[in-house]
Motif scaffolding. Structure first.
Motif, PDB file in Angstrom:
ATOM      1  N   LEU A 253       0.826  -1.204   0.000  1.00  0.00           N
ATOM      2  CA  LEU A 253       0.000   0.000   0.000  1.00  0.00           C
ATOM      3  C   LEU A 253       0.862   1.257   0.000  1.00  0.00           C
ATOM      4  N   PHE A 254       1.991   1.219   0.703  1.00  0.00           N
ATOM      5  CA  PHE A 254       2.907   2.368   0.706  1.00  0.00           C
ATOM      6  C   PHE A 254       3.366   2.686  -0.706  1.00  0.00           C
ATOM      7  N   GLN A 255       3.695   1.657  -1.457  1.00  0.00           N
ATOM      8  CA  GLN A 255       4.126   1.899  -2.841  1.00  0.00           C
ATOM      9  C   GLN A 255       2.982   2.477  -3.674  1.00  0.00           C
ATOM     10  N   SER A 256       1.765   2.036  -3.432  1.00  0.00           N
ATOM     11  CA  SER A 256       0.616   2.557  -4.182  1.00  0.00           C
ATOM     12  C   SER A 256       0.358   4.021  -3.858  1.00  0.00           C
ATOM     13  N   ILE A 257       0.450   4.381  -2.580  1.00  0.00           N
ATOM     14  CA  ILE A 257       0.249   5.787  -2.206  1.00  0.00           C
ATOM     15  C   ILE A 257       1.391   6.641  -2.737  1.00  0.00           C
ATOM     16  N   HIS A 258       2.613   6.141  -2.595  1.00  0.00           N
ATOM     17  CA  HIS A 258       3.785   6.897  -3.042  1.00  0.00           C
ATOM     18  C   HIS A 258       3.734   7.164  -4.539  1.00  0.00           C
ATOM     19  N   ALA A 259       3.093   6.254  -5.282  1.00  0.00           N
ATOM     20  CA  ALA A 259       3.028   6.395  -6.741  1.00  0.00           C
ATOM     21  C   ALA A 259       1.878   7.281  -7.205  1.00  0.00           C
ATOM     22  N   LEU A 260       1.025   7.747  -6.301  1.00  0.00           N
ATOM     23  CA  LEU A 260      -0.092   8.596  -6.708  1.00  0.00           C
ATOM     24  C   LEU A 260       0.419   9.870  -7.376  1.00  0.00           C
TER      25      LEU A 260
ATOM     26  N   CYS B 171     -10.582  18.232   6.700  1.00  0.00           N
ATOM     27  CA  CYS B 171     -11.239  16.930   6.531  1.00  0.00           C
ATOM     28  C   CYS B 171     -11.431  16.676   5.036  1.00  0.00           C
ATOM     29  N   ILE B 172     -10.997  15.516   4.587  1.00  0.00           N
ATOM     30  CA  ILE B 172     -11.149  15.128   3.182  1.00  0.00           C
ATOM     31  C   ILE B 172     -12.291  14.125   3.096  1.00  0.00           C
ATOM     32  N   PRO B 173     -13.340  14.406   2.340  1.00  0.00           N
ATOM     33  CA  PRO B 173     -14.470  13.458   2.241  1.00  0.00           C
ATOM     34  C   PRO B 173     -14.006  12.102   1.734  1.00  0.00           C
ATOM     35  N   ARG B 174     -14.569  11.053   2.307  1.00  0.00           N
ATOM     36  CA  ARG B 174     -14.242   9.697   1.860  1.00  0.00           C
ATOM     37  C   ARG B 174     -14.866   9.380   0.510  1.00  0.00           C
TER      38      ARG B 174
ATOM     39  N   MET C 280      -1.925  13.690  -4.138  1.00  0.00           N
ATOM     40  CA  MET C 280      -2.493  13.165  -2.903  1.00  0.00           C
ATOM     41  C   MET C 280      -4.007  13.347  -2.850  1.00  0.00           C
ATOM     42  N   ASP C 281      -4.554  14.156  -3.732  1.00  0.00           N
ATOM     43  CA  ASP C 281      -6.014  14.279  -3.816  1.00  0.00           C
ATOM     44  C   ASP C 281      -6.670  12.954  -4.207  1.00  0.00           C
ATOM     45  N   ASP C 282      -5.859  12.037  -4.765  1.00  0.00           N
ATOM     46  CA  ASP C 282      -6.393  10.734  -5.174  1.00  0.00           C
ATOM     47  C   ASP C 282      -6.411   9.718  -4.033  1.00  0.00           C
ATOM     48  N   LEU C 283      -5.947  10.111  -2.844  1.00  0.00           N
ATOM     49  CA  LEU C 283      -5.902   9.172  -1.731  1.00  0.00           C
ATOM     50  C   LEU C 283      -7.274   8.574  -1.404  1.00  0.00           C
ATOM     51  N   PRO C 284      -8.371   9.355  -1.386  1.00  0.00           N
ATOM     52  CA  PRO C 284      -9.682   8.747  -1.100  1.00  0.00           C
ATOM     53  C   PRO C 284     -10.082   7.662  -2.099  1.00  0.00           C
ATOM     54  N   PHE C 285      -9.660   7.796  -3.360  1.00  0.00           N
ATOM     55  CA  PHE C 285      -9.983   6.781  -4.368  1.00  0.00           C
ATOM     56  C   PHE C 285      -9.294   5.456  -4.030  1.00  0.00           C
TER      57      PHE C 285
ATOM     58  N   LYS D 139       2.646  17.681   4.267  1.00  0.00           N
ATOM     59  CA  LYS D 139       1.326  17.427   4.841  1.00  0.00           C
ATOM     60  C   LYS D 139       1.280  16.025   5.439  1.00  0.00           C
ATOM     61  N   LEU D 140       0.532  15.915   6.541  1.00  0.00           N
ATOM     62  CA  LEU D 140       0.376  14.655   7.256  1.00  0.00           C
ATOM     63  C   LEU D 140      -1.063  14.184   7.093  1.00  0.00           C
ATOM     64  N   TYR D 141      -1.235  12.984   6.539  1.00  0.00           N
ATOM     65  CA  TYR D 141      -2.565  12.398   6.332  1.00  0.00           C
ATOM     66  C   TYR D 141      -2.766  11.272   7.337  1.00  0.00           C
ATOM     67  N   PHE D 142      -3.960  11.154   7.879  1.00  0.00           N
ATOM     68  CA  PHE D 142      -4.231  10.081   8.829  1.00  0.00           C
ATOM     69  C   PHE D 142      -5.729   9.783   8.852  1.00  0.00           C
ATOM     70  N   GLY D 143      -6.067   8.550   9.276  1.00  0.00           N
ATOM     71  CA  GLY D 143      -7.480   8.180   9.303  1.00  0.00           C
ATOM     72  C   GLY D 143      -7.675   6.731   9.713  1.00  0.00           C
ATOM     73  N   ARG D 144      -8.944   6.347   9.791  1.00  0.00           N
ATOM     74  CA  ARG D 144      -9.366   4.982  10.120  1.00  0.00           C
ATOM     75  C   ARG D 144     -10.376   4.524   9.077  1.00  0.00           C
ATOM     76  N   ASP D 145     -10.634   3.214   9.048  1.00  0.00           N
ATOM     77  CA  ASP D 145     -11.637   2.711   8.108  1.00  0.00           C
ATOM     78  C   ASP D 145     -13.025   3.186   8.541  1.00  0.00           C
TER      79      ASP D 145
END
Length: 611
Positions: free
Chosen positions: A119-126, A226-229, A129-134, A154-160
């Motif tokens: 998952l780290f590689q997938s996020i790093h390849a975005l 807050c970034i909408p899910r 970062m606006d694509d993180l919710p996708f 920027k620091l992103y964080f969250g839960r399912d």
């Protein structure tokens, strides 16, 4: 399962020789304690990583001089992660790092490889970062995460969306001017105000903007967004919870007078088969491909079930039997507490007919005078049903070794552990939080005894080796297993039941899951919730209400009717008709002291901050 700790505070300015004074000392002492607490969640590996975030001038101690450039003051971002290796064969150490980006992950994506690294590689390849919710909206499993994006600072964080993994937050204050994220706290403490992180959104903290503002407390809220899910017009299957089906049943839906399949309507029969299929797949994904730590673990249990003999834990254990290799035992963890108040009633009879004040006086006097019977009986309701059910398993699941682990907790031992349990479950702090947390703490520890023959008292000590624990949480909320669902029908009909089920679904992220995750993980184990697979949740939410329960029928039939019919169909005849008993009452972990019978579960327990 992993432990996550992340902090942001004003770092030292070596040019001006300022380090924040006593407040920085408090922070560093607290930081070390939080890292120790979160290390217990991941005993296989731990690592710390620091990032210095520089601003034009970040020194709060001195204003910049017009004749001198400001020194290299900075905010210090500290990342700590502990690792419990339950996916993939390759050893992994967190935090993950690449090109200045940092990632701490506690979750499940794929049972066959280390999902955090992938998952780290997938996020790093975005590309942005606006694509993180996708990306996150396609993850079905539970998770909590922290990701630092170096380029944007920027620091992103969250839960399912269900909050199945714990993540706590402390926002900077005048007295405690630092930012904290942690899987578990050190309990009630003057050094923070910890809260469960909301599951409503993904959060983004603009550390760069905060650093440029030169003050962490005053400008924190303006730097947190807050970034909408859920993105409109995008198909993101796991971005948010499904809604309960609002279709009202026919005026008089047919009654199902028994669990006999010969009289089940066709639409209900289809729903039964679909539930079995959904739940079977959910269990399969949670018990397969668990890596062994050493070759000496071969033949020992990898999977355990928090087991009461009730319908929820029983059907999970049965489905696990389908997918765990037959030569591998399955541990059934059954907890029972020595409860002085219950023993007193058994010894002296039920004196409930007398006034409460007199009853309390008599019980207290009996305790003081040593009249309380010392030999504890651990044959609590959950022990009785557990023993009954394991015999049914042995009849219908030939070839499987079921380790029925009797976890007996003496009163003195439970009281000695109380302070530790209160710290782990924090910020939960009600009477009910404590009674449930105590039961989960000792059950998940897995230290008890197993019977080795039919002879009386022929036991041997046993400690479960399983690091994956199946938990039946969620079935009552999704399938209508609580008494309040019958009350809703009595007062408002089927519409009342629909409304109550929607409230149940809405409340799941804020009720028990974070607390339970913190308690169970304190032993370096991971709890998995097959009923709370987002696929299962979506399926059950979408069913018409009258296919899930029927409040017109008696207890043991109408409550969780669909699950009872499914249990009957797979051969669990005895379990299919057992009535619900809450864990704290079935194990006797609640109301242990004389006079506590009248305590409400929502009362708050005292903590160090109380006057």
């Amino acid at each position: 399962m992993c432990g996550i700790f992340c902090s942001l505070h004003v770092g030292c300015d070596t040019d001006h020789n300022t380090c924040g004074g006593s407040k920085n000392t408090v922070y560093h002492e607290l930081s070390e304690r939080l890292k120790v607490a979160n290390a217990t969640r991941g005993p296989d590996a731990q690592e710390t990583h620091h990032v210095q975030v520089q601003g034009t001038c970040c020194d709060e101690a001195q204003a910049p001089s017009p004749n001198k450039t400001c020194g290299p003051a900075a905010f210090d971002l500290e990342f700590f992660a502990s690792e419990l290796r339950l996916r993939g064969d390759a050893p992994i150490v967190q935090p993950h790092q690449q090109d200045g980006d940092v990632f701490c992950w506690n979750g499940e994506v794929n049972a066959y490889e280390n999902d955090g690294a992938k998952l780290f590689q997938s996020i790093h390849a975005l590309s942005a970062m606006d694509d993180l919710p996708f990306l996150l909206g396609r993850i079905e499993g539970p998770y909590a995460f922290v990701y630092y994006h170096a380029k944007s600072r920027k620091l992103y964080f969250g839960r399912d969306p269900l909050g199945r993994r714990s993540l706590l937050i402390h926002k900077p204050s005048v007295f405690n001017p630092y930012f904290l994220l942690a899987s578990v706290s050190v309990g009630d403490d003057q050094g923070y105000v910890m809260e469960e992180l909301s599951t409503d959104a993904i959060f983004c903290l603009d550390v760069g903007q905060l650093c440029e503002s030169k003050e962490i407390t005053q400008h924190f809220d303006n730097s947190l967004t807050c970034i909408p899910r859920h993105i409109d017009r995008q198909i993101l299957p796991f971005a948010k919870l499904g809604r309960v089906n609002t279709t009202l049943p026919p005026d008089a839906p047919p009654l199902v007078p028994s669990l006999d399949f010969a009289i089940v309507p066709r639409d209900l029969a289809i729903a039964i088969d679909n539930l079995i299929d959904h739940l079977d797949r959910s269990v399969m994904l949670r018990v397969q491909n668990i890596p062994r730590r050493t070759s000496s673990e071969k033949g020992k249990a990898q999977v355990a079930v928090l087991f009461s003999g009730g319908i929820d834990s029983t059907i999970l254990a049965f489905l696990a039997h389908r997918h765990v290799p037959l030569d591998e035992p399955i541990d059934l963890l059954n907890v029972s507490f020595q409860n002085p108040r219950k023993i007193q009633v058994q010894t002296d009879g039920n004196i409930g007919a007398i006034p409460k004040r007199e009853k309390k006086r008599q019980l207290k006097a009996a305790e003081i005078n040593g009249a309380m019977k010392e030999s504890a009986s651990y044959m609590v309701p959950d022990r009785v049903t557990g023993l009954q059910e394991v015999e049914e398993f042995r009849r219908i699941c030939p070839g499987r070794t079921w380790n029925f682990v009797e976890v007996d907790v003496p009163y003195e031992e439970s009281q000695a552990a109380r302070a530790a349990v209160e710290a782990i479950m924090f910020p939960g702090r009600t009477v009910m939080d404590l009674s449930l947390a105590m039961a989960l703490y000792f059950a998940s520890k897995g230290v008890g005894r197993v019977r080795i023959s039919a002879a009386p008292d022929d036991y041997q000590s046993y400690t479960s080796t399983a690091r994956v624990l199946l938990n039946g949480l969620g079935s009552d909320e999704l399938l209508g297993g609580y008494g309040r669902h019958r009350t809703a029908y009595a007062t408002r009909g089927w519409q009342g039941v629909i409304d109550e089920l929607q409230l149940e679904l809405d409340r799941i992220p804020t009720r028990n899951l974070g607390r339970d995750d913190r308690v169970i993980s304190s032993h370096g184990k991971e709890t998995r919730h097959p009923f709370l697979s987002l696929t299962v949740v979506s399926f059950l939410a979408g069913l018409p209400v009258h296919l899930k329960l029927d409040p017109r029928l008696e207890l043991g039939l109408g409550d969780k009717m669909l699950l009872r019919l499914a249990a009957r169909k797979v051969g669990l005849l005895e379990a299919s008709v057992r009535k619900k008993k809450a864990m704290q009452f079935g194990s006797h972990s609640a109301r242990m002291e004389a006079g506590e019978a009248e305590k409400r579960g929502d009362l708050m327990i005292r903590t160090v901050s109380d006057p």
